[in-house]
Motif scaffolding. Structure first.
Motif, PDB file in Angstrom:
ATOM      1  N   GLY A  84      38.683  35.869  44.542  1.00  0.00           N
ATOM      2  CA  GLY A  84      39.882  35.556  43.771  1.00  0.00           C
ATOM      3  C   GLY A  84      41.018  36.512  44.085  1.00  0.00           C
ATOM      4  O   GLY A  84      40.819  37.588  44.645  1.00  0.00           O
ATOM      5  N   MET A  85      42.232  36.096  43.702  1.00  0.00           N
ATOM      6  CA  MET A  85      43.400  36.949  43.931  1.00  0.00           C
ATOM      7  C   MET A  85      44.257  36.987  42.683  1.00  0.00           C
ATOM      8  O   MET A  85      44.509  35.949  42.053  1.00  0.00           O
ATOM      9  CB  MET A  85      44.208  36.454  45.128  1.00  0.00           C
ATOM     10  CG  MET A  85      45.316  37.411  45.539  1.00  0.00           C
ATOM     11  SD  MET A  85      45.764  37.177  47.281  1.00  0.00           S
ATOM     12  CE  MET A  85      47.146  38.331  47.417  1.00  0.00           C
ATOM     13  N   VAL A  86      44.696  38.185  42.329  1.00  0.00           N
ATOM     14  CA  VAL A  86      45.583  38.397  41.184  1.00  0.00           C
ATOM     15  C   VAL A  86      46.897  38.943  41.740  1.00  0.00           C
ATOM     16  O   VAL A  86      46.910  39.936  42.463  1.00  0.00           O
ATOM     17  CB  VAL A  86      44.965  39.382  40.172  1.00  0.00           C
ATOM     18  CG1 VAL A  86      45.927  39.641  39.017  1.00  0.00           C
ATOM     19  CG2 VAL A  86      43.630  38.847  39.650  1.00  0.00           C
ATOM     20  N   MET A 157      36.063  31.941  37.835  1.00  0.00           N
ATOM     21  CA  MET A 157      35.488  31.326  39.036  1.00  0.00           C
ATOM     22  C   MET A 157      34.239  32.065  39.507  1.00  0.00           C
ATOM     23  O   MET A 157      33.676  31.733  40.548  1.00  0.00           O
ATOM     24  CB  MET A 157      36.542  31.296  40.145  1.00  0.00           C
ATOM     25  CG  MET A 157      37.702  30.366  39.846  1.00  0.00           C
ATOM     26  SD  MET A 157      37.186  28.644  39.692  1.00  0.00           S
ATOM     27  CE  MET A 157      36.808  28.263  41.408  1.00  0.00           C
ATOM     28  N   GLU A 158      33.816  33.069  38.753  1.00  0.00           N
ATOM     29  CA  GLU A 158      32.621  33.859  39.075  1.00  0.00           C
ATOM     30  C   GLU A 158      32.696  34.396  40.513  1.00  0.00           C
ATOM     31  O   GLU A 158      31.804  34.158  41.329  1.00  0.00           O
ATOM     32  CB  GLU A 158      31.359  33.013  38.865  1.00  0.00           C
ATOM     33  CG  GLU A 158      31.220  32.527  37.428  1.00  0.00           C
ATOM     34  CD  GLU A 158      30.129  31.471  37.261  1.00  0.00           C
ATOM     35  OE1 GLU A 158      29.678  30.903  38.275  1.00  0.00           O
ATOM     36  OE2 GLU A 158      29.734  31.226  36.109  1.00  0.00           O
ATOM     37  N   PRO A 159      33.771  35.121  40.819  1.00  0.00           N
ATOM     38  CA  PRO A 159      34.003  35.544  42.204  1.00  0.00           C
ATOM     39  C   PRO A 159      33.057  36.647  42.653  1.00  0.00           C
ATOM     40  O   PRO A 159      32.564  37.435  41.845  1.00  0.00           O
ATOM     41  CB  PRO A 159      35.449  36.062  42.164  1.00  0.00           C
ATOM     42  CG  PRO A 159      35.610  36.571  40.754  1.00  0.00           C
ATOM     43  CD  PRO A 159      34.827  35.610  39.906  1.00  0.00           C
ATOM     44  N   ALA A 160      32.850  36.685  43.968  1.00  0.00           N
ATOM     45  CA  ALA A 160      32.100  37.797  44.569  1.00  0.00           C
ATOM     46  C   ALA A 160      32.982  39.023  44.717  1.00  0.00           C
ATOM     47  O   ALA A 160      32.484  40.149  44.781  1.00  0.00           O
ATOM     48  CB  ALA A 160      31.560  37.371  45.934  1.00  0.00           C
ATOM     49  N   MET A 193      36.319  45.063  44.499  1.00  0.00           N
ATOM     50  CA  MET A 193      37.764  44.888  44.347  1.00  0.00           C
ATOM     51  C   MET A 193      38.520  45.577  45.475  1.00  0.00           C
ATOM     52  O   MET A 193      38.159  46.686  45.882  1.00  0.00           O
ATOM     53  CB  MET A 193      38.242  45.448  43.003  1.00  0.00           C
ATOM     54  CG  MET A 193      37.667  44.743  41.792  1.00  0.00           C
ATOM     55  SD  MET A 193      38.452  45.226  40.234  1.00  0.00           S
ATOM     56  CE  MET A 193      37.703  46.826  39.950  1.00  0.00           C
ATOM     57  N   VAL A 194      39.555  44.902  45.951  1.00  0.00           N
ATOM     58  CA  VAL A 194      40.530  45.505  46.859  1.00  0.00           C
ATOM     59  C   VAL A 194      41.861  45.479  46.122  1.00  0.00           C
ATOM     60  O   VAL A 194      42.358  44.408  45.758  1.00  0.00           O
ATOM     61  CB  VAL A 194      40.637  44.734  48.188  1.00  0.00           C
ATOM     62  CG1 VAL A 194      41.621  45.435  49.128  1.00  0.00           C
ATOM     63  CG2 VAL A 194      39.273  44.605  48.849  1.00  0.00           C
ATOM     64  N   ILE A 195      42.429  46.652  45.879  1.00  0.00           N
ATOM     65  CA  ILE A 195      43.573  46.775  44.979  1.00  0.00           C
ATOM     66  C   ILE A 195      44.727  47.467  45.693  1.00  0.00           C
ATOM     67  O   ILE A 195      44.617  48.632  46.087  1.00  0.00           O
ATOM     68  CB  ILE A 195      43.198  47.598  43.726  1.00  0.00           C
ATOM     69  CG1 ILE A 195      41.971  47.001  43.020  1.00  0.00           C
ATOM     70  CG2 ILE A 195      44.381  47.686  42.776  1.00  0.00           C
ATOM     71  CD1 ILE A 195      41.333  47.930  42.003  1.00  0.00           C
ATOM     72  N   VAL A 196      45.824  46.737  45.867  1.00  0.00           N
ATOM     73  CA  VAL A 196      47.069  47.355  46.323  1.00  0.00           C
ATOM     74  C   VAL A 196      47.781  47.869  45.079  1.00  0.00           C
ATOM     75  O   VAL A 196      48.047  47.101  44.144  1.00  0.00           O
ATOM     76  CB  VAL A 196      47.956  46.337  47.070  1.00  0.00           C
ATOM     77  CG1 VAL A 196      49.348  46.917  47.309  1.00  0.00           C
ATOM     78  CG2 VAL A 196      47.311  45.952  48.390  1.00  0.00           C
ATOM     79  N   THR A 197      48.070  49.162  45.037  1.00  0.00           N
ATOM     80  CA  THR A 197      48.614  49.737  43.813  1.00  0.00           C
ATOM     81  C   THR A 197      49.513  50.930  44.086  1.00  0.00           C
ATOM     82  O   THR A 197      49.347  51.643  45.081  1.00  0.00           O
ATOM     83  CB  THR A 197      47.474  50.158  42.852  1.00  0.00           C
ATOM     84  OG1 THR A 197      48.037  50.636  41.622  1.00  0.00           O
ATOM     85  CG2 THR A 197      46.609  51.254  43.464  1.00  0.00           C
ATOM     86  N   HIS A 198      50.480  51.118  43.189  1.00  0.00           N
ATOM     87  CA  HIS A 198      51.302  52.333  43.179  1.00  0.00           C
ATOM     88  C   HIS A 198      50.821  53.293  42.081  1.00  0.00           C
ATOM     89  O   HIS A 198      51.443  54.349  41.881  1.00  0.00           O
ATOM     90  CB  HIS A 198      52.771  51.977  42.942  1.00  0.00           C
ATOM     91  CG  HIS A 198      53.425  51.327  44.122  1.00  0.00           C
ATOM     92  ND1 HIS A 198      53.617  51.975  45.323  1.00  0.00           N
ATOM     93  CD2 HIS A 198      53.937  50.083  44.290  1.00  0.00           C
ATOM     94  CE1 HIS A 198      54.229  51.169  46.174  1.00  0.00           C
ATOM     95  NE2 HIS A 198      54.418  50.007  45.572  1.00  0.00           N
TER      96      HIS A 198
END
Length: 246
Positions: A84-86, A157-160, A193-198
């Motif tokens: 999934g993508m947020v 969506m029960e994501p991996a 999780m892969v998180i782009v963050t400031h």
């Protein structure tokens, strides 16, 4: 070590003459939290959009569970069901209730019954602290509440794995914490999780691995202790020096 769930191999992305990603190599293992940091324009969001196949890579390969997502045979719809993508903007359907937003995809794509989807949705709303808002429309919610609904929708969506593209950047400062707390809970639950963050303090606290990007390259990566506590590259040191007083 487990096999990589996601693998980015020599990824290149250009928009016309502008090279945005230059030979990117990244692996993400199951249960790992990877935070990607770096200045604006470094290619962080483009990397996520390439992984999600919203942008077509100019070169290189992206693998999910060993399958090449860049091949013509790849089932991108199935991949998006599992990863999934947020987004920065919440992308909720304005005319649907919170409950309707969360149940739509499980009913349409996973063929769940409405009652089953609603039961799961209510459990997820409880998880993100919004059980009382199930029948509200998105415009009745604060930005932080809308982003928490967006996270619940992705989880339905029960994501991996989940990809987060600067999920707090569109929020007023006082609303950032409520979203980060939900993401901290997901990390504790073992969500990949892969998180782009400031949010540097968040990355230092939650990530298993931190990737610093600049000018389209992965400049440095390592544990939070390595990248924040003892960065090796001058470009990383210069970027992080701006956050030392925070």
């Amino acid at each position: 070590m487990s096999e990589a769930l996601l693998k980015v191999d020599h990824l290149v992305k250009s928009f016309g003459d502008l090279a945005v990603l230059k030979d990117i190599n990244v692996e993400v293992r199951e249960g790992e939290v990877v935070c990607i940091i770096g200045p604006s324009g470094s290619g962080k969001s483009t990397l996520l959009r390439c992984i999600n196949q919203m942008e077509v890579p100019t070169g290189g390969e992206i693998y999910y569970k060993g399958e090449n997502l860049c091949s013509k045979e790849a089932d991108i719809r199935k991949f998006r069901e599992e990863v999934g993508m947020v987004f920065q903007k919440f992308n909720l359907f304005p005319l649907k209730s919170v409950l309707g937003n969360i149940t739509l995809a499980p009913v349409l794509t996973k063929k769940k019954s409405k009652s089953e989807a609603e039961q799961t949705a209510m459990e997820l709303l409880k998880k993100v602290g919004l059980e009382s808002k199930a029948h509200a429309k998105p415009d009745m919610l604060s930005g932080g509440q809308q982003q928490r609904v967006a996270i619940a929708r992705a989880l339905a969506m029960e994501p991996a794995a989940l990809l987060f593209d600067e999920p707090t950047s569109a929020l007023d400062p006082e609303l950032v914490g409520e979203v980060l707390n939900v993401m901290r809970d997901l990390a504790r639950d073992g969500m990949t999780m892969v998180i782009v963050t400031h949010e540097m303090a968040f990355a230092r606290d939650v990530a298993d691995r931190v990737i610093f990007m600049a000018d389209g390259y992965v400049v440095e990566e390592g544990t939070p202790e390595e990248v924040f506590g003892d960065p090796k590259e001058e470009r990383t040191k210069a970027f992080l020096s701006r956050f030392r007083q925070q």
